[in-house]
Design an enzyme around this catalytic site. Structure first.
Site, PDB file in Angstrom:
ATOM      1  CG  HIS A 190      -2.233  -0.596   0.946  1.00 59.30           C
ATOM      2  ND1 HIS A 190      -2.965  -0.256  -0.166  1.00 59.30           N
ATOM      3  CD2 HIS A 190      -2.933  -1.520   1.597  1.00 59.30           C
ATOM      4  CE1 HIS A 190      -4.069  -0.949  -0.156  1.00 59.30           C
ATOM      5  NE2 HIS A 190      -4.083  -1.740   0.901  1.00 59.30           N
ATOM      6  CD  GLU A 431       0.434 -18.962 -18.408  1.00 58.67           C
ATOM      7  OE1 GLU A 431       1.003 -18.101 -17.733  1.00 58.67           O
ATOM      8  OE2 GLU A 431      -0.752 -19.283 -18.228  1.00 58.67           O
ATOM      9  CG  ASN A 454       5.291 -12.549 -15.655  1.00 55.60           C
ATOM     10  OD1 ASN A 454       6.025 -11.845 -16.327  1.00 55.60           O
ATOM     11  ND2 ASN A 454       4.187 -12.098 -15.086  1.00 55.60           N
ATOM     12  CG  ASP A 455       3.858 -18.799 -15.326  1.00 52.39           C
ATOM     13  OD1 ASP A 455       4.623 -19.087 -14.380  1.00 52.39           O
ATOM     14  OD2 ASP A 455       2.666 -18.456 -15.152  1.00 52.39           O
ATOM     15  NE  ARG A 465       5.882 -15.945 -11.771  1.00 52.04           N
ATOM     16  CZ  ARG A 465       4.729 -15.664 -12.365  1.00 52.04           C
ATOM     17  NH1 ARG A 465       4.250 -16.471 -13.306  1.00 52.04           N
ATOM     18  NH2 ARG A 465       4.064 -14.584 -12.070  1.00 52.04           N
ATOM     19  CB  CYS A 502      -0.873 -10.187 -20.403  1.00 55.25           C
ATOM     20  SG  CYS A 502      -0.995 -11.969 -20.226  1.00 55.25           S
TER      21      CYS A 502
END
Ligand code: PEP
Ligand code: MG
Length: 572
Positions: A190, A431, A454-455, A465, A502
C-alpha cells in the site's frame, strides 16, 4: 562518507534531502494477567473508539490528497476494527485466559497477519500490513503510548523507516516529504501504491537503510532504479538525474491522450493495462489504456472464504466490462494452484506444484466450479467486448475441450434466454513452451494468444520465478525466448488471429522495439508503463524495428540482443 544501496524502485522520481528517521518506540506487550476483566474490555472499546476517530480524519485527509478510491483503504481499516469476529476473539481471550487487553489484541492480530502473510500472492501478502497497521494503533492506545503524527513535518526530508503503514503514508505532505526509503515492502504494498498516487519517490526493500542512514545525513534516492546513496559524493550526478526525470515525465504526460502510432504511421498496435480487481480500471483509463489485456480473476477467489458464486463473479466482471466502455477486456479464467492457494480448498500436496495440478488442469477437472465462472463471464460479455482466456494451456486437446465447454455453457444460457455478447472471443495464454512451439496449430482453434512471459521464461529456462537464487535466468532478451515469441506471433498471424503479451516483458522499455519488430499486436502492462511504451513506439519506424528483430533472432546471448536495442535507441 558516501554509501550506496539498492532496493526496489516503488515510486518513480528522484529526491535528495535530509534524513528523517522514523523510529517509533517499539511496542512491548505486557504478559501480566488481567485483574479486572470488565476494565480490560472497556479499555479495548475506548481504544477502538479513539482509533476509529483517527481513521476518520485520516480518511478525510487522504480523500483530499489522494482521492476517494485511495481513501477507501481507511474505511477498510475501520471495518477491521468493527469486525465482530475479531472482537469476539479479544473477549474470549480476556474472559477465558485472563489475558490483558494488549496481549489479547496482539494474539488475535498475529493470527490474521500470519494467515495473510502465508499467502504467496503479493497482493494478499500485503493485506497482512493492513491488519498490522490497525492493530498496532489499537495497542498503542491501549498501552497509552504516543501515536506518531507525520503530518506535522515542516522541513524538506526523506523518511527512513523499517516500513511505512498506509496510515503513515497518507499523512505525508509532499511539500515537505520528498521521498521515503524503507527496509521492507515491495511494488504492490500500500505504501508503494500511495506513494505513486502522491507522486513521492520511494525505494522499498532496502533491508539495511534504517541501520545505515542517520539523522543529519543527506539521502539521495532514485525511485525508478531503486538506487540510494547516503551523503552523495557528487550531488551534480543526482541533479542531472532529477532534471532528466522531470523532463521525461513532462514529455510522457502528453502520451496519456495521444493515439498509439509509430513514426511511420503504423497505428495497429494497442496498449492495454493488466488489472487484478475492478478498482484498477480507473488507472488503466487515466493512463490512456486502450483495453484490459489481462484481468487476473484469481482475486475473486483468493479474497474470499468460499468459491465465489456465479452471481458474485458476474457483478465483478460486469463492472469491469461496463467501466471499459466499449474497449476490449480480456479476462483470464481461474489461474489457481502453484503459488496461489485458497484458504477454503486443499490442493493435493505435490513435489512441484508449479508443474502440477493448477489453472486449466484444475478447472477442467472441476467443471462444477468452472461452470460458475464461465457462465458469469459469458453473461458479462453482454456489456461490452470480452475475451475469455485460458491459462496454462499445453495441448490442443486442453484448449479444444475448454472451448467446447464454454460453448456448451453459452448454449445453455441462450436456452435460458440469458443474453451473451456478440463480440466474444475465446483465446489462450501462451506460457508453456509446448504451446509456443505448436502455436500455428493452436491458432486454428483459438481467437487470440496472449503470451505470459513470466511463466514462459521460467518454464523455458527451468528457473523457478520465486527463487531469488536463480533470478539471473529470468532472461526475456535471450534469443531462445525471442524465437518462441516469433513462433507464437507468426503462428497467430498465419491464421488471421492476433497475438498479445501480458507478462512483465510487454511493458519493459527495452523489449518494446523488439516486440514491435516481431509483429506483436497487443501489449498489456501495468497502467503506469503505458505512456512510456507509447512514446517509444512514436519514435520508431516499423521497418527499423523489423530489422532489429531480425538481427536479434540471430544473436547468441541476451546481452548481444540488449546491445542491439540500446544502439538503436541511443539516438532517439
Ligand atoms: C505470466 O505468466 O506472464 C502471466 C501474465 O501470468 P501470472 O504472472 O499471473 O502467472
Ligand atoms: Mg502465468
Amino acid at each position: 562518507m558516501s554509501n550506496k544501496l539498492n532496493g526496489i524502485g516503488a515510486s518513480n522520481g528522484i529526491a535528495v534531502a535530509s534524513v528523517y528517521v522514523l523510529d517509533e518506540q517499539p511496542i512491548v506487550i505486557p504478559k501480566k494477567d488481567a485483574t479486572n476483566l470488565e476494565q480490560e474490555l472497556e479499555l479495548i472499546n475506548s481504544s477502538i473508539a479513539k482509533a476509529k476517530k483517527d481513521l476518520e480524519s485520516l480518511q478525510a485527509i487522504a480523500k483530499e490528497k489522494l482521492g476517494e478510491e485511495k481513501a477507501a483503504i481507511f474505511e477498510a481499516h475501520a471495518s477491521i476494527l468493527e469486525d465482530p469476529a475479531m472482537a469476539e476473539e479479544f473477549t474470549a481471550l480476556i474472559k477465558e485466559k485472563n489475558y490483558n487487553a494488549a496481549r489479547a489484541i496482539d494474539e488475535v492480530s498475529k493470527k490474521y497477519i500470519e494467515m495473510f502473510g502465508a499467502m504467496e500472492d503479493a497482493y494478499f501478502k500485503e493485506r497482512a500490513a493492513d491488519v498490522k497497521d490497525v492493530t498496532q494503533r489499537l495497542i498503542r492506545y491501549v498501552l497509552k503510548m504516543p501515536v506518531l503524527d507525520l503530518a506535522s513535518i515542516s522541513s524538506e526530508v526523506i523518511i527512513v523507516a523499517e516500513d511505512l503503514t498506509p496510515s503513515q503514508t497518507a499523512q505525508l505532505n509532499p511539500k515537505y516529504v520528498k521521498g521515503f526509503a524503507c527496509n521492507v515492502g515491495g511494488r504492490t504494498s500500500h505504501a508503494a501504491i500511495m506513494a505513486r498516487s502522491l507522486e513521492i519517490p520511494a525505494v522499498l526493500g532496502l533491508r539495511t537503510i534504517l541501520s545505515t542512514a542517520k539523522e543529519g545525513d543527506v539521502l539521495a534516492i532514485d525511485g525508478s532504479t531503486g538506487d540510494v546513496e547516503i551523503n552523495p559524493s557528487d550531488k551534480s550526478v543526482w541533479e542531472a538525474k532529477a532534471k532528466k526525470f522531470l523532463e521525461e515525465k513532462a514529455e510522457l504526460e502528453q502520451f496519456k491522450t495521444k493515439s498509439t502510432i509509430t513514426k511511420d504511421g503504423y497505428d495497429k498496435f494497442i496498449l492495454e493495462g493488466n488489472i487484478g480487481s475492478p478498482k484498477d480500471v480507473a488507472a488503466v483509463l487515466e493512463n490512456g489504456g486502450e483495453g484490459v489485456g489481462l484481468f487476473r480473476s484469481e482475486f475473486l477467489y483468493m479474497d474470499n472464504d468460499h468459491f465465489p458464486t456465479e452471481e458474485e463473479q458476474f457483478e465483478a466482471y460486469k463492472k469491469v466490462v461496463s467501466d471499459m466502455n466499449g474497449k476490449m477486456t480480456v479476462i483470464r479464467t481461474l489461474d489457481i494452484g502453484g503459488d496461489k492457494k485458497l484458504s477454503y480448498f486443499a490442493f493435493p500436496e505435490e513435489m512441484n506444484p508449479f508443474l502440477g495440478y493448477r489453472a486449466i488442469r484444475f478447472t477442467m477437472d472441476r467443471k462444477d466450479i468452472f461452470r460458475d465462472q464461465i457462465r458469469a463471464l459469458l453473461r458479462a460479455s453482454a456489456f461490452g467486448p470480452v475475451g475469455i482466456m485460458f491459462p496454462m494451456i499445453a495441448t490442443i486437446d486442453e484448449f479444444v475441450s475448454a472451448k467446447k465447454f464454454t460453448l456448451e455453457c453459452k448454449a445453455e444460457l441462450e436456452k435460458e434466454g440469458v443474453a451473451v455478447g456478440k463480440d466474444l472471443e475465446i483465446g489462450m495464454m501462451v506460457e508453456i513452451p509446448a504451446a509456443a512451439v505448436n502455436a500455428e496449430n493452436f491458432a486454428k482453434h483459438a481467437d487470440f494468444f496472449s503470451v505470459g512471459t513470466n511463466d514462459l521464461i521460467q518454464y523455458s529456462m527451468a528457473a523457478d520465478r520465486m527463487s531469488e537464487n536463480v533470478t539471473y535466468l529470468y532472461q526475456p532478451f535471450n534469443p531462445s525466448i525471442l524465437r518462441l515469441l516469433k513462433l507464437t506471433i507468426d503462428g497467430a498471424h498465419k491464421h488471421g488471429k492476433w497475438a498479445g503479451m501480458c507478462g512483465e516483458m510487454a511493458g519493459e522499455p527495452d523489449a518494446v522495439p523488439l516486440l514491435m519488430g516481431l509483429g506483436l499486436d497487443a501489449y498489456s502492462m501495468s497502467a503506469t508503463s503505458i505512456t512510456k511504451a507509447r512514446s517509444i513506439m512514436s519514435k520508431l519506424t516499423l521497418v527499423e524495428t523489423q530489422e532489429l528483430a531480425k538481427k536479434a533472432l540471430e544473436c547468441e546471448t541476451s546481452s548481444q540482443v540488449l546491445d542491439l536495442v540500446h544502439k538503436l535507441m541511443s539516438d532517439k
